[in-house]
Design a protein around this motif. Structure first.
Motif, mmCIF file in Angstrom:
data_model
loop_
_atom_site.group_PDB
_atom_site.id
_atom_site.type_symbol
_atom_site.label_atom_id
_atom_site.label_comp_id
_atom_site.label_asym_id
_atom_site.label_seq_id
_atom_site.Cartn_x
_atom_site.Cartn_y
_atom_site.Cartn_z
ATOM 1 N N LYS A 31 -88.871 18.129 89.731
ATOM 2 C CA LYS A 31 -88.546 18.914 90.929
ATOM 3 C C LYS A 31 -87.127 18.613 91.407
ATOM 4 O O LYS A 31 -86.381 19.517 91.766
ATOM 5 C CB LYS A 31 -89.541 18.614 92.056
ATOM 6 N N ARG A 32 -86.755 17.345 91.433
ATOM 7 C CA ARG A 32 -85.441 16.950 91.954
ATOM 8 C C ARG A 32 -84.290 17.463 91.099
ATOM 9 O O ARG A 32 -83.245 17.809 91.618
ATOM 10 C CB ARG A 32 -85.332 15.428 92.057
ATOM 11 N N TYR A 33 -84.475 17.466 89.765
ATOM 12 C CA TYR A 33 -83.387 17.818 88.862
ATOM 13 C C TYR A 33 -83.439 19.278 88.401
ATOM 14 O O TYR A 33 -82.802 19.650 87.432
ATOM 15 C CB TYR A 33 -83.389 16.889 87.645
ATOM 16 N N LYS A 34 -84.185 20.088 89.101
ATOM 17 C CA LYS A 34 -84.302 21.500 88.752
ATOM 18 C C LYS A 34 -82.941 22.191 88.950
ATOM 19 O O LYS A 34 -82.249 21.971 89.946
ATOM 20 C CB LYS A 34 -85.362 22.150 89.649
ATOM 21 N N GLY A 93 -90.625 18.517 100.699
ATOM 22 C CA GLY A 93 -91.643 19.537 100.467
ATOM 23 C C GLY A 93 -93.048 18.982 100.457
ATOM 24 O O GLY A 93 -93.264 17.779 100.334
ATOM 25 N N PRO A 94 -94.032 19.887 100.591
ATOM 26 C CA PRO A 94 -95.435 19.456 100.595
ATOM 27 C C PRO A 94 -95.898 19.064 99.190
ATOM 28 O O PRO A 94 -95.359 19.533 98.195
ATOM 29 C CB PRO A 94 -96.173 20.700 101.091
ATOM 30 N N LEU A 95 -96.919 18.223 99.153
ATOM 31 C CA LEU A 95 -97.487 17.775 97.880
ATOM 32 C C LEU A 95 -98.925 18.254 97.762
ATOM 33 O O LEU A 95 -99.587 18.547 98.757
ATOM 34 C CB LEU A 95 -97.465 16.248 97.807
ATOM 35 N N ASP A 96 -99.395 18.299 96.532
ATOM 36 C CA ASP A 96 -100.801 18.616 96.289
ATOM 37 C C ASP A 96 -101.662 17.437 96.736
ATOM 38 O O ASP A 96 -101.172 16.307 96.866
ATOM 39 C CB ASP A 96 -101.046 18.888 94.800
ATOM 40 N N GLU A 97 -102.941 17.713 96.941
ATOM 41 C CA GLU A 97 -103.869 16.648 97.318
ATOM 42 C C GLU A 97 -103.869 15.570 96.240
ATOM 43 O O GLU A 97 -103.887 15.856 95.044
ATOM 44 C CB GLU A 97 -105.287 17.219 97.474
#
Length: 172
Positions: A31-34, A93-97
């Protein structure tokens, strides 16, 4: 005041086309290096962080190799060495459960499902399939527990508390 979270440290350049070598310390490198994401470079020589937009990302050995928009040769990125890449809290950002950021897990007290306190999580390792949580146990060597459902039974981020069911020999 703005909260910042470490993503990685630029340790060197790589090749002649403006690529940098990063030792990653982020929870979600994919996600960070997208491509298109903005990271902020913090350097001792500068008072303000420098925004950098990712142009490309690839992995090589244990490193993440990045290029940034508007930086196309080694001479332009040489000064980035030893800089730390960070993101703003708003970028998390939000995370999955069942997913957590490293900063949420580190510092949590760990207890067995029978109520015995084991220690405190001091580090999160990402060796492969599962994260491994490093627990500092008073008067003993560190304990490593994999973050898997069979062991980690409950994580309460607001209380900074984790409950586990230890496998035989895990706490020895």
């Amino acid at each position: 005041m703005e909260n910042w979270f470490n993503v990685g440290k630029i340790v060197n350049t790589h090749g002649l086309l403006g690529e940098v070598r990063v030792i990653s310390s982020t929870d979600f490198p994919e996600k960070r290096y997208k491509v298109g994401n903005t990271l902020y470079l913090f350097r001792d020589t500068e008072k303000k962080p420098m925004p950098l937009v990712i142009r490309s990302h690839r992995t090589h050995k244990n490193f993440n190799l990045l290029t940034f928009e508007n930086y196309y040769n080694v001479g332009q990125v040489e000064a980035f060495k030893n800089g730390v890449l960070k993101v703003k809290e708003a970028q998390l950002g939000p995370l999955d459960e069942g997913e957590f950021y490293f900063h949420e897990i580190i510092g949590c007290a760990v207890f067995t499902d029978e109520g015995s306190e084991i220690g405190e999580i001091v580090e999160v390792l990402t060796p492969g399939a599962n994260d491994v949580w490093v627990i500092k146990k008073a008067g003993s060597k560190d304990i490593l527990i994999p973050y898997i459902d069979q062991i980690v039974k409950e994580v309460d981020i607001s209380a900074k508390k984790v409950i586990i069911t230890p496998m035989e020999g895990l706490l020895d």
